[in-house]
Enzyme design. Structure first.
Site, PDB file in Angstrom:
ATOM      1  N   HIS A 270       0.848  -1.201   0.000  1.00 25.49           N
ATOM      2  CA  HIS A 270       0.000   0.000   0.000  1.00 25.49           C
ATOM      3  C   HIS A 270       0.888   1.259   0.000  1.00 25.49           C
ATOM      4  O   HIS A 270       0.752   2.137  -0.857  1.00 25.49           O
ATOM      5  CB  HIS A 270      -0.911  -0.010   1.227  1.00 25.49           C
ATOM      6  CG  HIS A 270      -1.800   1.189   1.360  1.00 25.49           C
ATOM      7  ND1 HIS A 270      -3.129   1.167   0.989  1.00 25.49           N
ATOM      8  CD2 HIS A 270      -1.556   2.448   1.797  1.00 25.49           C
ATOM      9  CE1 HIS A 270      -3.657   2.366   1.205  1.00 25.49           C
ATOM     10  NE2 HIS A 270      -2.728   3.161   1.700  1.00 25.49           N
ATOM     11  N   GLU A 271       1.797   1.320   0.960  1.00 31.76           N
ATOM     12  CA  GLU A 271       2.648   2.512   1.064  1.00 31.76           C
ATOM     13  C   GLU A 271       3.579   2.620  -0.143  1.00 31.76           C
ATOM     14  O   GLU A 271       3.946   3.727  -0.554  1.00 31.76           O
ATOM     15  CB  GLU A 271       3.449   2.494   2.367  1.00 31.76           C
ATOM     16  CG  GLU A 271       2.611   2.411   3.663  1.00 31.76           C
ATOM     17  CD  GLU A 271       1.529   3.479   3.797  1.00 31.76           C
ATOM     18  OE1 GLU A 271       1.661   4.551   3.167  1.00 31.76           O
ATOM     19  OE2 GLU A 271       0.534   3.247   4.512  1.00 31.76           O
ATOM     20  N   HIS A 274       1.826   4.611  -2.731  1.00 32.27           N
ATOM     21  CA  HIS A 274       1.953   6.053  -2.455  1.00 32.27           C
ATOM     22  C   HIS A 274       3.335   6.557  -2.879  1.00 32.27           C
ATOM     23  O   HIS A 274       3.474   7.610  -3.493  1.00 32.27           O
ATOM     24  CB  HIS A 274       1.761   6.321  -0.953  1.00 32.27           C
ATOM     25  CG  HIS A 274       0.340   6.268  -0.481  1.00 32.27           C
ATOM     26  ND1 HIS A 274      -0.659   7.026  -1.045  1.00 32.27           N
ATOM     27  CD2 HIS A 274      -0.248   5.565   0.519  1.00 32.27           C
ATOM     28  CE1 HIS A 274      -1.800   6.789  -0.409  1.00 32.27           C
ATOM     29  NE2 HIS A 274      -1.587   5.900   0.537  1.00 32.27           N
ATOM     30  N   GLU A 300      -4.585   7.809  -2.965  1.00 33.51           N
ATOM     31  CA  GLU A 300      -5.084   6.523  -2.469  1.00 33.51           C
ATOM     32  C   GLU A 300      -5.380   5.558  -3.628  1.00 33.51           C
ATOM     33  O   GLU A 300      -5.306   4.342  -3.460  1.00 33.51           O
ATOM     34  CB  GLU A 300      -6.329   6.758  -1.607  1.00 33.51           C
ATOM     35  CG  GLU A 300      -6.707   5.614  -0.686  1.00 33.51           C
ATOM     36  CD  GLU A 300      -5.714   5.359   0.461  1.00 33.51           C
ATOM     37  OE1 GLU A 300      -4.730   6.104   0.613  1.00 33.51           O
ATOM     38  OE2 GLU A 300      -5.930   4.376   1.188  1.00 33.51           O
TER      39      GLU A 300
HETATM   40 ZN    ZN Z   1      -3.040   5.264   1.911  1.00 27.10          ZN
END
Ligand code: ZN
Length: 506
Positions: A270-271, A274, A300
């Site tokens: 997830h990160e 980003h 996101e």
């Molecule tokens: Zn996030």
């Protein structure tokens, strides 16, 4: 950079403005670096002075931005021929107008109140004592209403709040999109919840030694998603996050649980999503206010794409299962790629937003959005909030929190004054699929994704999303990249395709 002599009055070109913006950006980066350190390596006793140091840096950046010279430069700037310069002026003028509409006393009052609310929230959650937090929450919503009044709005005060996180998006649009999403996915959730589930989930809680867990998470982040130690670091923190000080200095954090590996793996990916967004932003925007993501929702969309659309796909686990089995032989004993794929996509209506799956997650957001609207409009009182929360949890997910700590007190956002923030999570989910579908319209990208290879996809994302930073609005990026405005269509289709298959509902 040329350094032509400038008289103090001259506002004829952008060089002085850019110099000030670079300084502001450097001060913010220094503050962000201190903040990253605070969350990762700082010794605990350093907290008090660190807070003062960070506040000084933030104060200096704010002074530069609100000084009379900044207004002169922004007012006197010529209309640039260069597109990037034009975008820079547009965005900085917008930020500047927002910053200067707020009276200094309001900013101070809000900062004090947020600090108090945050401490009250920590204690209230620990003691399961909503009543002690209620006055602070009332204050947060009062400040939000006043903030909206200072900023101004056409239709709804919520618009002024949402605009800080999702520029240009209106509450009315969110309402329409969310209602559509709810009407189309609630029946799917009901069918999944009623379906017999004989799947085995026991491998998820088998011990996966931390070193091996970390090595596997990093290996995939690098090999599949393009993260490189040349421009990034992975560390540990209590609350995972991503931050960056330039496109080539990306920091991500995760947390590890030896007997629940999905937390660190999917958290890391997830990160990574980003981080790869920030890495793809054009170098021409470096050290300016354009060098961030277009919005929280667009940001996101990138993290959710890596974490869920790719990291929780069948193709991904077919490809990476051998490496997984090598890293965690005990977890993988008697497990197949398919059964692992099934396990990491378990749908389970439950209490906590951050642990929710792809089907139930958005209901946690819709609930918060509806409650925020009612609280802001005054049709719901803070004292009635726990009851309203629990009623909606029951209505949407069929579960009732046994305590407010596991209900209305679970998120940090409201205690930090972040009202109007929650919708960006669902906007990100919806956009992630809409973007991936648009990318996969190119046969060579679709073919790669089927093999769990993402090099061409990343190029497409850089070209259509990342490179622009904040120089295009979320709506412009969405329309140009996908050919249509944001809607729930792609996400709904994705959920039905994936979960009717997984739960044998066809
Ligand atoms: Zn996030």
């Amino acid at each position: 950079m040329t350094t032509a002599p400038q008289s103090a009055e001259s506002t004829g070109d952008l060089s002085e403005l850019k110099r000030l913006l670079h300084q502001m950006s450097d001060l913010s980066a220094a503050e962000a670096l201190m903040s990253w350190d605070q969350e990762t390596f700082m010794p605990p006793a350093a907290a008090r002075v660190r807070g003062l140091q960070m506040a000084s840096l933030a104060g200096l950046a704010h002074e530069l931005f609100t000084a009379p010279r900044m207004s002169e430069l922004l007012n006197g700037a010529p209309t640039p021929d260069d597109q990037t310069d034009a975008a820079l002026l547009r965005v900085v003028r917008r930020d500047h107008a927002k910053a200067t509409r707020l009276p200094g006393e309001f900013v101070e009052e809000r900062s004090r109140a947020q600090n108090e609310a945050h401490h009250a929230w920590i204690a209230a959650r620990q003691n399961n004592d909503f009543a002690s937090f209620a006055p602070h929450l009332e204050k947060m919503f009062e400040l939000a209403r006043r903030y909206a009044d200072h900023q101004g709005y056409d239709d709804h005060p919520y618009d002024a709040l949402l605009d800080d996180y999702e520029p240009g998006m209106k509450a009315a649009q969110v309402k329409v999109i969310f209602a559509d999403l709810r009407d189309r996915t609630l029946p799917l959730l009901r069918r999944i919840a009623a379906a017999p589930d004989a799947a085995d989930y026991s491998m998820l809680t088998r011990p996966f030694p931390l070193d091996a867990q970390r090595a596997f998470a990093v290996r995939v982040a690098q090999q599949a998603f393009g993260l490189s130690p040349d421009f990034s670091r992975l560390d540990e923190s209590a609350h995972p996050f991503q931050t960056s000080f330039s496109r080539d200095d990306l920091r991500i954090t995760t947390r590890f649980d030896e007997t629940y590996f999905p937390m660190s793996l999917f958290g890391t990916w997830h990160e990574t999503g980003h981080a790869m967004y920030e890495h793809g932003i054009s170098a021409a925007l470096e050290r300016t206010p354009l060098s961030g993501g277009a919005s929280l929702g667009v940001h996101e969309s990138q993290s959710r794409m890596f974490e869920n659309l790719l990291g929780r796909s069948r193709a991904f686990w077919q490809r990476y299962f051998p490496a997984f089995a090598e890293a965690a032989p005990e977890v993988a004993a008697g497990v197949s790629a398919e059964s692992l794929y099934r396990a990491v996509n378990r749908v389970r209506p439950d209490l906590i937003r951050v642990e929710a799956d792809e089907v139930t997650y958005n209901f946690h957001i819709m609930l918060r959005f509806e409650l925020e609207l009612s609280l802001l409009e005054g049709t719901l009182k803070v004292a009635e909030l726990p009851e309203a929360w629990n009623a909606r949890m029951q209505e949407f997910l069929g579960v009732t929190p046994p305590s407010d700590a596991q209900g209305v007190l679970q998120d940090i956002h409201w205690s930090a004054g972040l009202i109007g923030y929650f919708p960006t999570y669902t906007i990100g989910n919806l956009l992630s699929v809409q973007l991936l579908d648009a990318a996969k319209a190119q046969p060579e990208i679709a073919a790669e994704v089927e093999r769990a290879e993402y090099g061409k996809l990343r190029e497409w994302l850089t070209q259509h999303v990342h490179q622009y930073g904040r120089s295009k609005t979320p709506a412009e990026i969405t329309l140009a990249a996908t050919g249509r405005p944001l809607s729930a269509d792609a996400y709904v289709k994705y959920l039905f395709g994936k979960y009717e298959d997984l739960y044998g509902l066809r």
